[in-house]
Design an enzyme around this catalytic site. Structure first.
Site, mmCIF file in Angstrom:
data_model
loop_
_atom_site.group_PDB
_atom_site.id
_atom_site.type_symbol
_atom_site.label_atom_id
_atom_site.label_comp_id
_atom_site.label_asym_id
_atom_site.label_seq_id
_atom_site.Cartn_x
_atom_site.Cartn_y
_atom_site.Cartn_z
ATOM 1 N N TRP A 200 -22.163 -12.908 -109.684
ATOM 2 C CA TRP A 200 -21.502 -12.413 -108.486
ATOM 3 C C TRP A 200 -20.092 -11.934 -108.846
ATOM 4 O O TRP A 200 -19.371 -12.583 -109.577
ATOM 5 C CB TRP A 200 -21.433 -13.516 -107.431
ATOM 6 C CG TRP A 200 -20.669 -13.119 -106.204
ATOM 7 C CD1 TRP A 200 -21.019 -12.177 -105.282
ATOM 8 C CD2 TRP A 200 -19.399 -13.641 -105.792
ATOM 9 N NE1 TRP A 200 -20.054 -12.081 -104.302
ATOM 10 C CE2 TRP A 200 -19.046 -12.965 -104.582
ATOM 11 C CE3 TRP A 200 -18.537 -14.605 -106.299
ATOM 12 C CZ2 TRP A 200 -17.865 -13.234 -103.896
ATOM 13 C CZ3 TRP A 200 -17.356 -14.882 -105.614
ATOM 14 C CH2 TRP A 200 -17.030 -14.190 -104.426
ATOM 15 N N ASP A 368 -19.487 -8.657 -90.235
ATOM 16 C CA ASP A 368 -19.886 -9.980 -89.765
ATOM 17 C C ASP A 368 -18.963 -10.496 -88.654
ATOM 18 O O ASP A 368 -17.758 -10.262 -88.670
ATOM 19 C CB ASP A 368 -19.845 -10.935 -90.964
ATOM 20 C CG ASP A 368 -20.572 -12.234 -90.715
ATOM 21 O OD1 ASP A 368 -21.043 -12.461 -89.587
ATOM 22 O OD2 ASP A 368 -20.659 -13.036 -91.665
ATOM 23 N N TRP A 478 -27.071 -3.949 -94.435
ATOM 24 C CA TRP A 478 -28.074 -5.022 -94.436
ATOM 25 C C TRP A 478 -27.712 -6.004 -95.549
ATOM 26 O O TRP A 478 -27.897 -5.732 -96.721
ATOM 27 C CB TRP A 478 -29.441 -4.419 -94.661
ATOM 28 C CG TRP A 478 -30.624 -5.331 -94.637
ATOM 29 C CD1 TRP A 478 -30.769 -6.541 -95.222
ATOM 30 C CD2 TRP A 478 -31.876 -5.056 -93.979
ATOM 31 N NE1 TRP A 478 -32.014 -7.054 -94.991
ATOM 32 C CE2 TRP A 478 -32.721 -6.165 -94.227
ATOM 33 C CE3 TRP A 478 -32.367 -3.992 -93.226
ATOM 34 C CZ2 TRP A 478 -34.033 -6.222 -93.747
ATOM 35 C CZ3 TRP A 478 -33.665 -4.051 -92.746
ATOM 36 C CH2 TRP A 478 -34.484 -5.159 -93.005
ATOM 37 N N ASP A 479 -27.220 -7.166 -95.164
ATOM 38 C CA ASP A 479 -26.727 -8.143 -96.142
ATOM 39 C C ASP A 479 -27.760 -9.239 -96.392
ATOM 40 O O ASP A 479 -28.695 -9.441 -95.608
ATOM 41 C CB ASP A 479 -25.416 -8.751 -95.637
ATOM 42 C CG ASP A 479 -24.463 -9.103 -96.774
ATOM 43 O OD1 ASP A 479 -24.915 -9.201 -97.934
ATOM 44 O OD2 ASP A 479 -23.267 -9.281 -96.500
ATOM 45 N N ASN A 481 -27.086 -13.094 -98.273
ATOM 46 C CA ASN A 481 -26.002 -13.801 -98.951
ATOM 47 C C ASN A 481 -26.370 -15.110 -99.627
ATOM 48 O O ASN A 481 -25.476 -15.890 -99.934
ATOM 49 C CB ASN A 481 -24.855 -14.055 -97.964
ATOM 50 C CG ASN A 481 -23.938 -12.851 -97.841
ATOM 51 O OD1 ASN A 481 -23.442 -12.331 -98.835
ATOM 52 N ND2 ASN A 481 -23.741 -12.386 -96.626
ATOM 53 N N ASP A 549 -19.342 -7.139 -104.309
ATOM 54 C CA ASP A 549 -18.278 -7.639 -103.435
ATOM 55 C C ASP A 549 -16.912 -7.491 -104.092
ATOM 56 O O ASP A 549 -15.891 -7.617 -103.416
ATOM 57 C CB ASP A 549 -18.516 -9.114 -103.099
ATOM 58 C CG ASP A 549 -19.541 -9.307 -101.998
ATOM 59 O OD1 ASP A 549 -19.842 -8.325 -101.290
ATOM 60 O OD2 ASP A 549 -20.043 -10.433 -101.839
#
Length: 741
Positions: A200, A368, A478-479, A481, A549
């Site tokens: 990540w 969000d 469209w996430d 997580n 990110d």
């Protein structure tokens, strides 16, 4: 070109633009691999490539004949347990416990065009003449089952696709333990393996290693294709560079658990297999049922790694991505996430949108926090109802206020997730992926909905459809997580629990398919904690993806450079964010952040209301520049010039050239300043040698041959005197724009 078949020798010769792929039926009915590489002239037979010969200590198929051993024969789709001791392409478990099969060639059919895969993403054709396909059917008479291997060769590309399908007609069920999408035995191990690895916020870094005896592999067992490994690998000649030499690419059109591996045997044969990861996978086939593997896309280049990338770029941009937005210029967007996180109301959102519109932004995206009671990340996922405390007029009111400004409006969803603090969980606690009576791990305080269940997918579709139908929404982020843990489904019997992860991905694809068909005007962008599901499967539904990110310009050099090995820059969401950067705390100039983000789907992740007037003027200029050149950036031919993964990695450079070679944009990036450096030039690529180009930033002119073979002079570094270029220093960049006379 196309596919030629020799009836006498049972040989198939697949010919693309500059590539040949040849296989044949072996005497035992299985398929043998003969050749894959630079295009060969067709001849009556290539059986001399087979080389069936006696080797000591090998098991033999036929009694009294030592030469015919599958241990020494290169194969197309090998099985296990019948004289081949390498890892197989497939394995079936029968009710008597046997894993031994005997699939023999029965028939084949060659046809123009390419068929879609049922329930799975895949490359396609728009005209039947673009490709030729062959389906080779092998039958195991004892099982009463068929194995169908499908190959497609694109006539004007160096692209071949493969996939496998089992059809079961027997009375007793069989269980698929392993099904790779493709397998190839190459005759040497003299290759370097290139993979895209990371984590990540440092996704898809380029890693290279020499093949060694044994197995070297990349994989994911996280429920996604993952940030850690990408379903893509390259085998290249050790002497191959970005722009010369031979390279083979293997790219899996799949978004779940995968395995890609190269097994080098004791004769230096390299067996490449790629497909669904066999770990924690088993699929039961009852009578009359079929199972389809994902598609494997093979690319070949004899013009280096960059040539290989260009094969994938063109294919994935034009024959994997679909719909209205495949070819449309992508809008310049601003996302409110790093500006507000969860702390916003309608007034604040509209204020940011108004300021962004003045700067030339075309699309505002609400991230969000707009639904349920979502004031932090502990609650409300699954409750896709507008929070009227934040948005008292509902989504329609906010979207209308934004569109009244002359902008489009976009919205964030994370449809695959659920919070335990939610109305949905109170009603349906069994809708989580979980194992009853076992501990449930969480990630980001959230859990994964069981998309292997049709009723769960249907419910999420209904909620998303309702939101998208009531407001003027033109973009969806469209996430996804978190990875999947404690894998189990109360909707499946015990003997199908190993099917959960693949069924989950099929559910994701089904939801994407339904929504993209219903809302064909909406631009979908995929995201999974940034780049944890940046794969060809997602590009089939969403023509762009949030690359990472990590929005730091310097870290993005490596991320975007590595991503470009397989994926077109039109697919990479690339935004300018605030400093200090929210991921690494680095401070870079607004100019450098823009210069990096140009090479992707361009946008902003910051609060423009906090900018100075000078900063706003810079943003205006950036947006104007991008709008002027975005067609070139999105559709041009991409060249990597200098790698951040080589030597000290202090310099990165790339460029994009129009198809008619009349325009080009070059990006040059330096991480740290160097004192009193030597005079440097950078050699460009892809220009027409006879065209005279103007460097728009300097008004200098030069012919294409000079720019490619002598290079363009770099003048931005500090020479140690008082008068120096304002571009000198750490974290600097230069953009050159070329226009042919």
């Amino acid at each position: 070109m196309g596919i030629l078949f020799n009836e006498r020798t049972k040989e198939f010769h697949l010919q693309g633009r500059d590539v040949s792929y040849i296989f044949s039926v072996l005497r035992n009915g299985q398929l043998g691999h003969l050749y894959y590489g630079k295009k060969l002239k067709h001849r009556l037979s290539f059986q001399h490539f087979l080389r069936v010969e006696t080797r000591g200590a090998s098991a033999s198929v036929y009694e009294g004949e030592l030469a015919f051993s599958l241990e020494t024969i290169k194969q197309e789709y090998p099985s296990y347990g019948t004289t081949d001791f390498r890892e197989p392409a497939y394995q079936l478990l029968q009710q008597n416990g046997s894993r031994i099969t005997n699939f023999e060639y029965d028939n084949h059919k060659i046809y123009t065009g390419k068929k879609p895969l049922n329930g799975l993403p895949a490359t396609y054709v728009e005209e039947e003449s673009e490709a030729t396909s062959v389906e080779v059917e092998l039958i195991d008479k004892l099982l009463n089952a068929s194995l169908i291997l499908t190959y497609t060769v694109y006539e004007d590309r160096n692209i071949i696709t493969r996939h496998a399908r089992f059809e079961h007609r027997g009375e007793e069920p069989v269980d698929i333990l392993r099904i790779m999408s493709g397998s190839i035995d190459l005759p040497t191990s003299n290759y370097e393996m290139v993979q895209l690895s990371g984590a990540w916020i440092r996704e898809r870094h380029v890693k290279t290693r020499m093949l060694q005896p044994g197995i070297q592999s990349i994989s994911s067992a996280r429920g996604t294709s993952s940030s850690q490994q990408n379903p893509f690998l390259i085998l290249k000649n050790p002497a191959a560079t970005e722009h010369s030499g031979e390279a083979y690419g293997f790219s899996l059109v799949y978004s779940g658990n995968f395995l890609g591996q190269v097994e080098v045997d004791h004769y230096d044969v390299s067996r490449i297999t790629m497909g669904i990861h066999p770990f924690d996978f088993q699929w039961r086939l009852e009578k009359g049922q079929t199972f389809q593997s994902p598609e494997l896309v093979l690319a070949y280049s004899n013009s280096g790694l960059n040539g290989l990338s260009q094969e994938y770029h063109e294919l994935y941009r034009k024959r994997l991505a679909r719909g209205k937005w495949r070819d449309l210029e992508r809008p310049v967007l601003i996302n409110n996430w790093e500006a507000t996180y969860f702390d916003f109301n309608e007034e604040k959102i509209v204020h940011i949108a108004k300021e962004a519109q003045k700067l030339g932004v075309e699309l505002f995206v609400l991230d969000d926090g707009w639904f349920g009671k979502r004031n932090d990340d502990t609650t409300s996922l699954g409750d896709w109802f507008v929070d009227e405390n934040k948005l008292p007029g509902g989504m329609k009111s906010l979207a209308q206020k934004v569109t009244d400004l002359g902008m489009d409006f976009g919205l964030w969803f994370e449809p695959e997730m659920i919070s335990k603090q939610s109305n949905l969980y109170e009603k349906h606690p069994d809708w989580l992926i979980h194992v009853p009576n076992r501990h449930q791990s969480h990630g980001r305080n959230q859990y994964v909905l069981d998309f292997s269940r049709e009723e769960v997918v249907n419910y999420i579709y209904e909620r998303m459809e309702s939101i998208l139908s009531e407001a003027p929404i033109s973009y969806i982020k469209w996430d996804m997580n978190r990875n999947i843990t404690e894998i189990g489904s109360v909707g499946l019997p015990a003997n199908r629990q190993f099917e959960v992860v693949h069924r989950y991905i099929l559910g994701v694809y089904d939801l994407y398919e339904r929504l993209t068909r219903k809302f064909s005007d909406i631009l979908f962008e995929s995201c999974a904690s940034g780049g944890a599901r940046f794969d060809p499967g997602m590009l089939y539904y969403a023509p762009q993806a949030w690359t990472s990110d990590n929005t730091d310009a310097i870290e993005r050099l490596k991320i975007q450079y590595g991503t470009s090995f397989a994926y077109p820059i039109s697919s990479m969401g690339a935004h300018v964010s605030a400093v200090p950067n929210h991921q690494v705390r680095r401070v870079t100039s607004l100019e450098t952040r823009g210069d990096v983000a140009y090479f992707g789907a361009f946008g902003y992740e910051l609060d423009v209301t906090l900018m100075t007037e000078d900063e706003k003027e810079t943003v205006k200029q950036q947006i104007q520049y991008y709008k002027k050149h975005r067609s070139l950036i999105q559709n041009g031919i991409f060249y990597r010039l200098k790698s951040p993964f080589e030597q000290e990695g202090n310099v990165t450079s790339w460029m994009v050239v129009s198809s008619d070679q009349k325009q080009a944009i070059i990006g040059y990036y330096q991480v740290l300043s160097r004192p009193n450096p030597s005079y440097e030039r950078i050699e460009l690529k892809g220009l027409h040698p006879d065209y005279e180009y103007t460097v728009m930033e300097t008004d200098q002119t030069a012919y294409g041959d000079e720019l490619m073979y002598a290079g363009i002079a770099l003048t931005h570094e500090y020479p140690g005197v008082e008068a120096y270029d304002e571009k000198s220093g750490d974290f600097v960049s230069v953009i050159y724009t070329l226009q042919a006379q």
